[in-house]
Each structure stands twice: as structure tokens, then as C-alpha cells.
Design a protein around this motif. Structure first.
Motif, PDB file in Angstrom:
ATOM      1  N   UNK A 141      47.018  59.517  38.366  1.00 35.76           N
ATOM      2  CA  UNK A 141      46.958  59.803  39.791  1.00 35.76           C
ATOM      3  C   UNK A 141      48.094  60.551  40.196  1.00 35.76           C
ATOM      4  N   UNK A 142      47.910  61.975  41.017  1.00 34.08           N
ATOM      5  CA  UNK A 142      49.129  62.459  41.238  1.00 34.08           C
ATOM      6  C   UNK A 142      49.219  62.772  42.751  1.00 34.08           C
ATOM      7  N   UNK A 143      48.326  62.151  43.649  1.00 34.43           N
ATOM      8  CA  UNK A 143      48.274  62.749  44.891  1.00 34.43           C
ATOM      9  C   UNK A 143      47.955  61.343  46.035  1.00 34.43           C
ATOM     10  N   UNK A 144      48.696  60.274  45.380  1.00 30.53           N
ATOM     11  CA  UNK A 144      48.492  58.964  46.128  1.00 30.53           C
ATOM     12  C   UNK A 144      49.532  58.987  47.288  1.00 30.53           C
ATOM     13  N   UNK A 145      49.340  58.779  48.284  1.00 35.11           N
ATOM     14  CA  UNK A 145      50.209  58.706  49.678  1.00 35.11           C
ATOM     15  C   UNK A 145      50.169  57.192  50.050  1.00 35.11           C
ATOM     16  N   UNK A 146      50.888  56.231  49.481  1.00 37.28           N
ATOM     17  CA  UNK A 146      50.828  54.798  49.663  1.00 37.28           C
ATOM     18  C   UNK A 146      51.715  54.554  51.218  1.00 37.28           C
ATOM     19  N   UNK A 147      52.280  55.504  51.726  1.00 37.52           N
ATOM     20  CA  UNK A 147      52.942  55.201  52.812  1.00 37.52           C
ATOM     21  C   UNK A 147      51.992  55.006  54.211  1.00 37.52           C
ATOM     22  N   UNK A 148      50.910  55.608  53.918  1.00 34.30           N
ATOM     23  CA  UNK A 148      49.684  55.342  54.967  1.00 34.30           C
ATOM     24  C   UNK A 148      49.245  54.046  55.259  1.00 34.30           C
ATOM     25  N   UNK A 149      49.549  53.124  54.005  1.00 34.44           N
ATOM     26  CA  UNK A 149      49.141  52.004  54.169  1.00 34.44           C
ATOM     27  C   UNK A 149      50.151  50.792  54.244  1.00 34.44           C
ATOM     28  N   UNK A 150      51.550  51.207  54.531  1.00 34.62           N
ATOM     29  CA  UNK A 150      52.438  50.250  54.783  1.00 34.62           C
ATOM     30  C   UNK A 150      52.122  49.286  55.988  1.00 34.62           C
ATOM     31  N   UNK A 151      51.410  49.747  57.139  1.00 37.85           N
ATOM     32  CA  UNK A 151      51.470  49.086  58.140  1.00 37.85           C
ATOM     33  C   UNK A 151      50.095  48.020  57.885  1.00 37.85           C
ATOM     34  N   UNK A 152      49.384  47.868  56.739  1.00 38.52           N
ATOM     35  CA  UNK A 152      48.398  47.292  56.643  1.00 38.52           C
ATOM     36  C   UNK A 152      48.601  46.247  55.670  1.00 38.52           C
ATOM     37  N   UNK A 153      49.933  45.639  55.284  1.00 36.66           N
ATOM     38  CA  UNK A 153      50.341  44.612  54.316  1.00 36.66           C
ATOM     39  C   UNK A 153      49.769  43.306  54.452  1.00 36.66           C
ATOM     40  N   UNK A 154      49.635  43.065  55.866  1.00 32.00           N
ATOM     41  CA  UNK A 154      49.200  41.407  55.893  1.00 32.00           C
ATOM     42  C   UNK A 154      48.000  41.667  56.975  1.00 32.00           C
ATOM     43  N   UNK A 155      47.377  42.621  57.058  1.00 31.59           N
ATOM     44  CA  UNK A 155      46.132  42.748  57.975  1.00 31.59           C
ATOM     45  C   UNK A 155      45.217  43.386  57.122  1.00 31.59           C
ATOM     46  N   UNK A 156      44.125  42.551  56.595  1.00 31.55           N
ATOM     47  CA  UNK A 156      43.220  43.091  55.874  1.00 31.55           C
ATOM     48  C   UNK A 156      42.050  43.905  56.550  1.00 31.55           C
ATOM     49  N   UNK A 157      41.742  44.891  55.925  1.00 30.52           N
ATOM     50  CA  UNK A 157      41.206  45.978  56.647  1.00 30.52           C
ATOM     51  C   UNK A 157      39.311  45.574  56.624  1.00 30.52           C
ATOM     52  N   UNK A 158      38.703  45.495  57.663  1.00 31.27           N
ATOM     53  CA  UNK A 158      37.294  45.194  58.023  1.00 31.27           C
ATOM     54  C   UNK A 158      36.567  46.147  57.130  1.00 31.27           C
ATOM     55  N   UNK A 159      35.655  45.316  56.465  1.00 32.99           N
ATOM     56  CA  UNK A 159      34.480  46.306  55.607  1.00 32.99           C
ATOM     57  C   UNK A 159      35.042  46.463  53.907  1.00 32.99           C
ATOM     58  N   UNK A 160      36.424  46.080  54.155  1.00 39.53           N
ATOM     59  CA  UNK A 160      36.845  46.443  52.496  1.00 39.53           C
ATOM     60  C   UNK A 160      37.111  44.986  52.045  1.00 39.53           C
ATOM     61  N   UNK A 161      37.476  44.959  50.534  1.00 31.99           N
ATOM     62  CA  UNK A 161      37.678  43.711  49.870  1.00 31.99           C
ATOM     63  C   UNK A 161      39.055  43.146  49.950  1.00 31.99           C
ATOM     64  N   UNK A 162      39.743  43.625  50.897  1.00 31.03           N
ATOM     65  CA  UNK A 162      41.178  43.058  51.114  1.00 31.03           C
ATOM     66  C   UNK A 162      41.209  41.523  51.309  1.00 31.03           C
ATOM     67  N   UNK A 163      40.413  40.917  52.253  1.00 36.44           N
ATOM     68  CA  UNK A 163      40.201  39.389  52.604  1.00 36.44           C
ATOM     69  C   UNK A 163      39.957  38.561  51.189  1.00 36.44           C
ATOM     70  N   UNK A 164      38.988  39.320  50.680  1.00 37.62           N
ATOM     71  CA  UNK A 164      38.147  38.524  49.661  1.00 37.62           C
ATOM     72  C   UNK A 164      39.009  38.550  48.392  1.00 37.62           C
ATOM     73  N   UNK A 165      39.839  39.556  48.299  1.00 35.41           N
ATOM     74  CA  UNK A 165      40.939  39.501  47.009  1.00 35.41           C
ATOM     75  C   UNK A 165      42.213  38.521  47.372  1.00 35.41           C
ATOM     76  N   UNK A 166      42.338  38.534  48.701  1.00 36.32           N
ATOM     77  CA  UNK A 166      43.635  37.504  49.118  1.00 36.32           C
ATOM     78  C   UNK A 166      43.131  36.151  49.045  1.00 36.32           C
ATOM     79  N   UNK A 167      41.909  35.784  49.216  1.00 38.49           N
ATOM     80  CA  UNK A 167      41.112  34.351  49.243  1.00 38.49           C
ATOM     81  C   UNK A 167      41.345  34.061  47.616  1.00 38.49           C
ATOM     82  N   UNK A 168      40.601  34.920  46.770  1.00 34.82           N
ATOM     83  CA  UNK A 168      40.890  34.555  45.348  1.00 34.82           C
ATOM     84  C   UNK A 168      42.040  34.740  44.875  1.00 34.82           C
ATOM     85  N   UNK A 169      42.815  35.548  45.002  1.00 33.95           N
ATOM     86  CA  UNK A 169      43.986  35.754  43.944  1.00 33.95           C
ATOM     87  C   UNK A 169      45.454  35.566  44.761  1.00 33.95           C
TER      88      UNK A 169
END
Length: 373
Positions: A87-115
Motif C-alpha cells: 500500500x503506497x497511497x493510503x491517506x489515513x488522516x481523512x478518517x481521523x474524525x470517524x474514530x467513534x462514529x461508524x459510517x452508515x452502510x459500512x461494516x464499522x458498527x458490525x465489526x465493533x459489535x463483534x470485536x
């Protein structure tokens, strides 16, 4: 985390995260002596990588494959084949504001509930970037299948409300479809529909939205007899393979969903003897079953379709929750995302279908019931 491996005799295990150092795959079951080079794999990865058109993510990844093991002097050794893509072009800073707010339509909430946590940097293992390993493994499977005269081709037949004309598509052979879909960014062999599809995608982009689509898969050269009833039916394994792709929400074989409104006299594929020049063979007059009956290939062309959801990352305000404060929040997702997933999923669907077909092809070779009688 379990569930990272797929297949029986031809078995793959993908690894890595979207914003980690690398992604890749380990392949078990490849026999020794098969010619295999970086170029064989790279040509498929190049079809999958982002940044190829105005209807794909602008993320720029070279996706250069490195063969770590299992190949010596251009030939497979029979050992596990390990493939890595940095991976050579990952811009993680764009996601900093989403650390505690799971994105609608994504697996964020399901992963949080499971893991109890989730990788907010692009979704981690649930990201579409995980499919790099699938496509790399699929390239190996496709090369082996090609030597047996088996070809897998996928193409886009719908984006939004725009449908490709089936009468137009039926005019083309599989090799022609394979060539035509490389000539437009939506990978549709019906050029008139492709133009309308591009407009649909751009309109969604301008509206800070995304759009879904349907990908069709066609597999030719399949011998009769692939598939292991009862629970390892060929169509069941194809369904699992394609449905395991993150954005796929629906699957059908042949005229699958039309079966619910059809009558037996309409849906049954009648049979007849035909002369192919080498002798009389049985052929189907229609292909409503999609080339599979009772979970076993009939020898006809296999057809399937996959419904691909709209990209969940959109720039519009969306309601979500804060996992720390227990408050409701509104988020707007930034970063680089595909406005439509269907065109980029084409090589992924091909890869997964090829992996299933090769696995069952190897099973048939390992246990040929006719020769054991």
C-alpha cells in the motif's frame, strides 16, 4: 479473526488491511511445474486497481505484485504461493474524525459489535482493498483454467436504472465481450448503454451521491459433472464466493429471480440430441438454469448475476451515533471513493468464479466417479 480462507483443494487465504503496509494472499494447492510470472498476475491487478477513470476512486496505487514464495525459475514448485502488494497511497488522516462514529452502510458498527473495535482507516479488512489478494489468486486460477479451455468473463449489465440491451449483448461472443468492456470505464459491452451509464454515474457524483449496479458472469468451456451435492453444489459455492465480496447484496444463477414468477413449462430447459461433428451430444434448447442442475454443471455455459450496492461513502450529511458519548451525530465523509463499485468489481467477480471452478475441477480430477466404477 476467522473466515479468511476459501476453497478446498485450491485454497486461498487473504491478509492485510486497507491502510496497513501491504495486502496479499497465500495460495495452497497449485501443482508444480506450471509457468507463472509477475506479469501473469499483474495484468489482472491492473484491471482492478483504483484511479483508472473518472468513475473510480482517485487513490493512486501501482498495485505491483511481489511473488514471495512457491515459484522458482518461472515455475511453480508445489509449495504455497505467497503474493504481496504494498500500500503506497493510503491517506489515513481523512478518517481521523470517524474514530467513534461508524459510517452508515459500512461494516464499522458490525465489526465493533463483534470485536469491540474496528479499523476506522478505510475499514481495514472490510475494505474493498482486501480484494487485491482475491484478484491475484484469481489470476493464477484463470491461467490454469485457460489451459483446460475454460474462460471466465464478467461485465456490467446495469448501473442505476440504465440496462444493457440483452439483444445487443447476445450478438457478441465471450472474447468479443472481453475486448469491448475494456473500451469504456463502466465495463459494459453495449456501448450505447455504457454512455448512458457514465452520465448516470456523473450525475450521482455531482449530487454528492453514488449508484449501484449489476455484474453478469459467463463461464464457457465447463465440462459436465462439476459440483458436489448436497452441500457443496457448484451454484451454492459460486453464490458463497460472489456474496463474500463486500459490496455484493444479491446473486442469481441463470434466470434465478424470474423463477418466482415463471411456470414450469416456461422455465424448464428442454433437451435434444445434436450433432457437433464428432458425434451426437445432448444440448439444452434454453439456459434458464444457468448451466447448473442439481448443483452439478451440465456442460453448458454458466451464467450468474451479482447485485452491487451503491458506494456507502458519500459526501452528503448522514445520521450516525457516537460510540463514546452515546449521542446521535451527523457526519460527512471525506476521502477518495468510487462513485460506483460495479465496474471495479468485474475482475473481482471473475477471480472468485475462477477460484470456485478450478477448485471443483480439481475435485473432479481427484475423484472421478466414472473411472472408479
Amino acid at each position: 479473526m476467522a473466515g479468511n480462507s476459501f476453497g478446498e483443494l485450491f485454497r486461498i487465504t487473504t491478509w492485510g488491511e486497507s491502510h496497513g503496509d501491504a495486502v496479499g494472499v497465500v495460495i495452497d494447492g497449485v501443482i508444480s511445474g506450471i509457468s507463472l510470472s509477475d506479469a501473469d498476475i499483474q495484468k489482472e491487478l491492473d484491471r482492478r486497481k483504483p484511479g483508472q477513470s473518472t468513475v473510480s476512486s482517485p487513490r493512486k496505487e501501482p498495485d505491483t505484485v511481489v511473488i514471495l514464495s512457491g515459484v522458482f525459475e518461472g515455475k511453480t514448485t508445489g509449495a504455497p504461493i505467497s503474493l504481496m502488494v504494498k500500500n503506497s497511497d493510503a491517506h489515513s488522516s481523512a478518517y481521523e474524525s470517524l474514530q467513534k462514529t461508524p459510517r452508515p452502510g459500512h461494516a464499522d458498527l458490525a465489526y465493533f459489535e463483534k470485536y469491540g473495535n474496528y479499523d476506522y482507516r478505510g475499514g481495514g479488512r472490510s475494505s474493498g482493498r482486501e480484494t487485491v489478494g482475491r484478484v491475484a489468486a484469481g489470476a493464477v486460477a484463470k491461467k490454469i483454467l485457460a489451459a483446460a479451455g475454460i474462460e471466465v468473463v464478467c461485465h456490467v449489465v446495469q448501473i442505476g436504472m440504465v440496462h444493457a440491451d440483452s439483444c445487443v449483448l447476445d450478438k457478441f461472443s465471450l472474447p468479443e465481450i472481453k475486448e469491448r468492456i475494456q473500451e469504456n470505464p463502466v465495463r459494459c459491452a453495449d456501448f450505447a448503454a455504457a454512455s448512458a451509464m457514465e452520465k448516470t454515474v456523473k450525475a450521482a457524483q455531482e449530487n454528492k451521491d453514488s449508484v449501484g449496479g449489476i455484474v453478469e458472469g459467463r463461464i464457457c468451456g465447463i465440462p459436465a459433472g462439476l459440483g458436489e451435492p448436497v452441500f457443496d453444489k457448484l451454484d451454492a459455492d459460486l453464490a458463497k464466493a460472489i456474496m463474500s465480496i463486500g459490496a455484493v447484496k444479491g446473486f442469481e444463477i441463470g434466470d434465478g429471480f424470474l423463477a418466482g414468477s415463471a411456470q414450469g413449462s416456461q422455465f424448464n430447459d428442454e433437451m435434444e440430441w445434436t450433432d457437433d461433428g464428432t458425434g451426437r451430444t445432448i444440448s439444452m434448447k434454453t439456459n434458464h438454469s444457468g448451466g447448473i442442475l442439481g448443483g452439478i454443471s451440465t456442460g453448458g455455459e454458466i451464467r450468474f448475476r451479482a447485485a452491487v450496492k451503491p458506494t456507502p461513502s458519500i459526501a452528503r450529511p448522514q445520521r450516525t451515533v457516537n460510540l463514546d458519548t452515546k449521542d446521535n451525530e451527523i457526519i460527512e465523509i471525506s476521502g477518495r471513493h468510487d462513485p460506483v463499485i460495479a465496474p471495479r468489481i468485474v475482475p473481482v467477480c471473475e477471480a472468485m468464479a475462477a477460484i470456485v471452478i478450478l477448485d471443483h475441477f480439481m475435485r473432479r480430477k481427484a475423484l472421478d466417479h466414472k473411472t472408479l466404477r
